[in-house]
Scaffold this active site. Structure first.
Site, PDB file in Angstrom:
ATOM      1  N   SER A 124       0.841  -1.197   0.000  1.00 41.89           N
ATOM      2  CA  SER A 124       0.000   0.000   0.000  1.00 41.89           C
ATOM      3  C   SER A 124       0.873   1.242   0.000  1.00 41.89           C
ATOM      4  CB  SER A 124      -0.859  -0.022   1.275  1.00 41.89           C
ATOM      5  OG  SER A 124      -1.399   1.247   1.531  1.00 41.89           O
ATOM      6  N   TYR A 148      -1.497  -1.287  10.869  1.00 40.95           N
ATOM      7  CA  TYR A 148      -1.826  -1.880   9.563  1.00 40.95           C
ATOM      8  C   TYR A 148      -0.706  -1.584   8.560  1.00 40.95           C
ATOM      9  CZ  TYR A 148      -3.435  -1.422   4.772  1.00 40.95           C
ATOM     10  OH  TYR A 148      -3.484  -1.457   3.405  1.00 40.95           O
ATOM     11  N   LYS A 152       2.377  -3.978   6.507  1.00 37.02           N
ATOM     12  CA  LYS A 152       2.739  -3.957   5.073  1.00 37.02           C
ATOM     13  C   LYS A 152       4.240  -3.721   4.922  1.00 37.02           C
ATOM     14  CE  LYS A 152      -1.352  -4.510   3.168  1.00 37.02           C
ATOM     15  NZ  LYS A 152      -1.671  -5.820   2.556  1.00 37.02           N
TER      16      LYS A 152
END
Ligand code: UD1
Length: 334
Positions: A124, A148, A152
């Protein structure tokens, strides 16, 4: 060529399965239905007239993942499965680290054992943190603002180390900007459970009057109208980016990183106005305080993806607004 798609019934995963099937790939889906519905499998079949093989299993379950590899000769893996809600990740970090890291490690270990060397990872633009400059290039410094995003980035680091240690591996990391839109058939799209966190799912619920009003998080950002600017990319374009990534993956060894964005930024109010115009519907909004952690603007330099894998987003913001609404109108629970 047979491709294992984890999280293949999710928003981006399902659109990617359609593009894979339409391009002649065989598809095996693994999804534990934690944030998706089994109906999506039927929709994929309705669109492509092909039924992918499906396993309702958790990617953290090594024995089950092994079985999938033993029964199917998997040539490549596209790994979408993972938790993705920013706010929840702040409240429950261990859940995010356990699930997102464990599932990826499990997959990579099984792939090694089963001699599968091609891996495409869903990352992302969140890994760029608060970028110093725009547009964002792949070699910009990386940092994160929530668990989050950190999962990644940690996975990106794991993949970089793996690529150094295992010269057989071919790894493509795709950094998505803001995927919205839906399949033009109205059969696939994004319909999050509960109150949406992200902008487009919230706008559509206001347009259908399920929610009363959009809260615009801040109008004092350093942007053309003061509201946050993002690089919205149509999910079908994004899905096509995975085909390009896979084509590259099987013809090189090592690790590569690509931005998947359009290169154009739109503000919250640009998106609201375009949505109202193309759908001829009102989206009442009010300006409220900034949301903690949000940045002024974020958009991609899409040049590397174009030059190296021939990816260019083709659909515009109007298509994204039209199709997001069309999907919800067709799938609304009255
Ligand atoms: C967030 C995550 C990103 C994740 C993406 C998709 C961060 C910093 N961002 O992106 O990692 O990949 O979601 O899940 O972790 N907005 C409103 N009102 C709303 C909702 C949003 O004004 O009700 C504004 C936001 O302030 C922002 C823009 O709309 O300027 C887009 O927000 P959103 O759709 O949530 O995406 P991001 O925060 O960019």
């Amino acid at each position: 060529m047979k491709v294992l798609v984890t999280g293949g019934l999710g928003f981006i995963g399902s659109h990617t399965c359609v593009e894979l099937l339409n391009s002649g790939y065989e598809v095996v889906i693994v999804d534990n239905l934690s944030n998706s519905s089994i109906d999506v499998l039927e929709k994929i079949e309705e669109i492509t007239s092909k039924r992918p093989k499906f396993y309702d299993i958790d990617v953290c379950d090594k024995e089950e993942v092994k079985k999938v590899f033993r029964v199917n000769k998997i040539d490549a893996v596209i790994h979408f499965a993972g938790y993705k809600a920013v706010g929840e990740s702040v409240r429950e970090p261990l859940k995010y680290y356990r699930n997102n890291l464990d599932s990826t490690l499990t997959l990579l270990e099984v792939m090694k054992k089963e001699n599968c060397h091609n891996f495409v990872f869903s990352s992302s633009a969140t890994v760029y943190g608060n970028p110093k400059e725009l547009p964002i290039k792949e070699d910009f410094p990386l940092s994160t603002t929530n668990p989050y995003g950190t999962t990644k980035l940690m996975i990106e680091r794991i993949l970089a180390d793996l690529s150094k240690a295992d010269k057989e591996m071919s790894i493509i990391v795709l950094r998505y900007f803001n995927p919205i839109g839906a399949h033009k058939s109205g059969l696939l799209g994004e319909n999050p459970r509960g109150i949406p966190n992200n902008l487009m799912p919230y706008i559509v619920r206001v347009a259908t009057k399920e929610l009363e009003m959009l809260s615009v998080f801040g109008n004092d950002y350093d942007t053309h109208d003061g509201t946050g600017v993002r690089d919205y990319i149509h999910v079908v374009d994004l899905a096509k980016g995975h085909i390009k990534a896979l084509e590259k993956c099987v013809r090189f060894k090592g690790i590569e990183y690509y931005n998947l964005g359009t290169g154009t930024g739109y503000s919250v109010l640009d998106l609201v106005k375009t949505f109202e115009e193309v759908n001829n519907v009102k989206v009442p909004y009010k300006i409220v305080d900034r949301r903690p952690g949000d940045i002024d603007a974020c958009y991609a330099d899409p040049g590397k993806a174009y030059e190296e894998i021939g990816f260019k987003a083709e659909l515009g913001i109007e298509d994204m607004c039209r199709e997001s609404y069309n999907y919800i109108l067709k799938n609304k629970s009255d």
